[in-house]
Design a protein around this motif. Structure first.
Motif, PDB file in Angstrom:
ATOM      1  N   GLN A 192       0.812  -1.145   0.133  1.00  0.00           N
ATOM      2  CA  GLN A 192      -0.250   0.069   0.019  1.00  0.00           C
ATOM      3  C   GLN A 192       0.665   1.215   0.091  1.00  0.00           C
ATOM      4  N   LEU A 193       2.001   1.161   0.526  1.00  0.00           N
ATOM      5  CA  LEU A 193       2.702   2.458   0.772  1.00  0.00           C
ATOM      6  C   LEU A 193       3.364   2.465  -0.567  1.00  0.00           C
ATOM      7  N   GLU A 194       3.960   1.527  -1.293  1.00  0.00           N
ATOM      8  CA  GLU A 194       4.648   1.255  -2.453  1.00  0.00           C
ATOM      9  C   GLU A 194       3.866   1.975  -3.596  1.00  0.00           C
ATOM     10  N   VAL A 195       2.458   1.470  -3.598  1.00  0.00           N
ATOM     11  CA  VAL A 195       1.869   1.873  -4.919  1.00  0.00           C
ATOM     12  C   VAL A 195       1.032   3.217  -4.681  1.00  0.00           C
ATOM     13  N   GLY A 196       0.919   3.638  -3.368  1.00  0.00           N
ATOM     14  CA  GLY A 196       0.292   4.733  -2.872  1.00  0.00           C
ATOM     15  C   GLY A 196       1.342   5.874  -2.881  1.00  0.00           C
ATOM     16  N   PRO A 197       2.091   6.362  -1.700  1.00  0.00           N
ATOM     17  CA  PRO A 197       2.813   7.426  -1.694  1.00  0.00           C
ATOM     18  C   PRO A 197       4.205   7.131  -2.523  1.00  0.00           C
ATOM     19  N   LEU A 198       4.835   6.182  -2.303  1.00  0.00           N
ATOM     20  CA  LEU A 198       6.024   5.989  -3.097  1.00  0.00           C
ATOM     21  C   LEU A 198       5.820   6.319  -4.413  1.00  0.00           C
ATOM     22  N   SER A 199       4.938   5.900  -5.075  1.00  0.00           N
ATOM     23  CA  SER A 199       4.634   5.838  -6.375  1.00  0.00           C
ATOM     24  C   SER A 199       4.407   7.338  -6.819  1.00  0.00           C
ATOM     25  N   VAL A 200       3.516   8.095  -5.976  1.00  0.00           N
ATOM     26  CA  VAL A 200       3.301   9.487  -6.378  1.00  0.00           C
ATOM     27  C   VAL A 200       4.310  10.217  -6.279  1.00  0.00           C
ATOM     28  N   ILE A 201       5.118  10.048  -5.244  1.00  0.00           N
ATOM     29  CA  ILE A 201       6.547  10.620  -5.196  1.00  0.00           C
ATOM     30  C   ILE A 201       7.442  10.553  -6.226  1.00  0.00           C
ATOM     31  N   TRP A 202       7.693   9.402  -6.745  1.00  0.00           N
ATOM     32  CA  TRP A 202       8.429   8.942  -7.960  1.00  0.00           C
ATOM     33  C   TRP A 202       7.777   9.617  -9.105  1.00  0.00           C
ATOM     34  N   GLU A 203       6.388   9.796  -9.304  1.00  0.00           N
ATOM     35  CA  GLU A 203       5.815  10.394 -10.440  1.00  0.00           C
ATOM     36  C   GLU A 203       6.057  11.851 -10.677  1.00  0.00           C
ATOM     37  N   MET A 204       5.859  12.526  -9.545  1.00  0.00           N
ATOM     38  CA  MET A 204       6.185  13.947  -9.345  1.00  0.00           C
ATOM     39  C   MET A 204       7.682  14.225  -9.762  1.00  0.00           C
ATOM     40  N   SER A 205       8.561  13.425  -8.913  1.00  0.00           N
ATOM     41  CA  SER A 205       9.962  13.582  -9.516  1.00  0.00           C
ATOM     42  C   SER A 205      10.325  13.378 -10.781  1.00  0.00           C
ATOM     43  N   THR A 206       9.580  12.711 -11.504  1.00  0.00           N
ATOM     44  CA  THR A 206       9.966  12.459 -12.914  1.00  0.00           C
ATOM     45  C   THR A 206       9.158  13.241 -13.991  1.00  0.00           C
ATOM     46  N   LYS A 207       7.882  13.618 -13.484  1.00  0.00           N
ATOM     47  CA  LYS A 207       7.024  14.218 -14.556  1.00  0.00           C
ATOM     48  C   LYS A 207       6.575  15.644 -13.922  1.00  0.00           C
ATOM     49  N   ALA A 208       6.662  16.124 -12.702  1.00  0.00           N
ATOM     50  CA  ALA A 208       5.897  17.558 -12.398  1.00  0.00           C
ATOM     51  C   ALA A 208       6.824  18.774 -12.831  1.00  0.00           C
ATOM     52  N   PHE A 209       8.004  18.391 -13.552  1.00  0.00           N
ATOM     53  CA  PHE A 209       8.837  19.374 -13.823  1.00  0.00           C
ATOM     54  C   PHE A 209       9.263  19.463 -15.192  1.00  0.00           C
ATOM     55  N   ASP A 210       9.956  20.313 -15.698  1.00  0.00           N
ATOM     56  CA  ASP A 210      10.513  20.406 -17.082  1.00  0.00           C
ATOM     57  C   ASP A 210      11.512  19.218 -17.268  1.00  0.00           C
ATOM     58  N   ILE A 211      12.285  18.815 -16.305  1.00  0.00           N
ATOM     59  CA  ILE A 211      13.131  17.625 -16.366  1.00  0.00           C
ATOM     60  C   ILE A 211      12.939  17.045 -14.991  1.00  0.00           C
ATOM     61  N   PRO A 212      13.489  15.647 -14.948  1.00  0.00           N
ATOM     62  CA  PRO A 212      13.332  14.897 -13.769  1.00  0.00           C
ATOM     63  C   PRO A 212      14.129  15.644 -12.615  1.00  0.00           C
ATOM     64  N   ARG A 213      13.487  15.691 -11.371  1.00  0.00           N
ATOM     65  CA  ARG A 213      14.166  16.400 -10.545  1.00  0.00           C
ATOM     66  C   ARG A 213      14.295  15.710  -9.134  1.00  0.00           C
ATOM     67  N   GLU A 214      15.153  15.699  -8.361  1.00  0.00           N
ATOM     68  CA  GLU A 214      15.137  15.174  -6.944  1.00  0.00           C
ATOM     69  C   GLU A 214      14.172  15.885  -6.144  1.00  0.00           C
ATOM     70  N   ILE A 215      13.433  15.122  -5.409  1.00  0.00           N
ATOM     71  CA  ILE A 215      12.441  15.595  -4.380  1.00  0.00           C
ATOM     72  C   ILE A 215      12.878  15.188  -2.937  1.00  0.00           C
TER      73      ILE A 215
END
Length: 174
Positions: free
Chosen positions: A50-73
């Motif tokens: 549940q933690l893997e498919v929930g928050p950890l997946s959301v964090i990874w998605e934001m790190s790779t898609k929320a910005f112009d380039i992948p960025r560390e969060i």
């Protein structure tokens, strides 16, 4: 922290593509923070599905898609369950603000390596060694993998996802 190169400074100028990226991370983490606060079950030291498919997946998605380039969060969850979040370059993150009001110990420190594998870099180890007496867990996310470090017990859960390819056996017709 050393002097930043011109290239490093240039890469920090960013374009945000997903305006509510922080809110998405905070919302995904909240139920798990509540479990720790209410029941004392520390799900961050040994993440379940549940933690893997929930928050950890959301964090990874934001790190790779929320910005112009992948960025560390970087996310720090303090002892009160308050969440402090910031982002950096593809290879480095630090808080661009003073995380005032943070209550120790740190429940969990989470950060991403959007350009590669999950591992604790030498910079990460400096952070862990500096904060280990007041940190319960640390998670680093990489491409289809994560490491979850239980600081107090000095053990790490390492998970890597991928397709299993093997030799297919062909049934002989009788």
């Amino acid at each position: 922290m050393g002097k930043m190169s011109d290239k490093h400074i240039e890469m920090q100028e960013s374009v945000v593509l997903i305006d509510d990226w922080k809110l998405q991370i905070e919302k995904s983490l909240q139920p798990f923070i509540e479990i720790v606060k209410e029941y004392g079950i520390h799900t961050f030291t040994n993440p379940d599905t549940q933690l893997e498919v929930g928050p950890l997946s959301v964090i990874w998605e934001m790190s790779t898609k929320a910005f112009d380039i992948p960025r560390e969060i970087q996310i720090v969850i303090d002892d009160n369950g308050e969440v402090f979040i910031d982002y950096g370059t593809p290879g480095y993150v630090d808080f661009s603000f003073e995380p005032s009001g943070m209550k120790l110990p740190i429940m969990c420190w989470i950060h991403t390596h959007p350009m590669g594998n999950a591992y604790f870099s030498s910079t990460d180890w400096k952070t862990l060694n500096s904060w280990n007496s007041i940190m319960e867990s640390a998670i680093v996310l990489g491409n289809n993998e994560f490491w979850a470090y239980d600081v107090k017990r000095d053990i790490c859960k390492m998970v890597k996802y991928g397709k299993l390819k093997g030799t297919e056996t062909k049934k002989e017709e009788e």
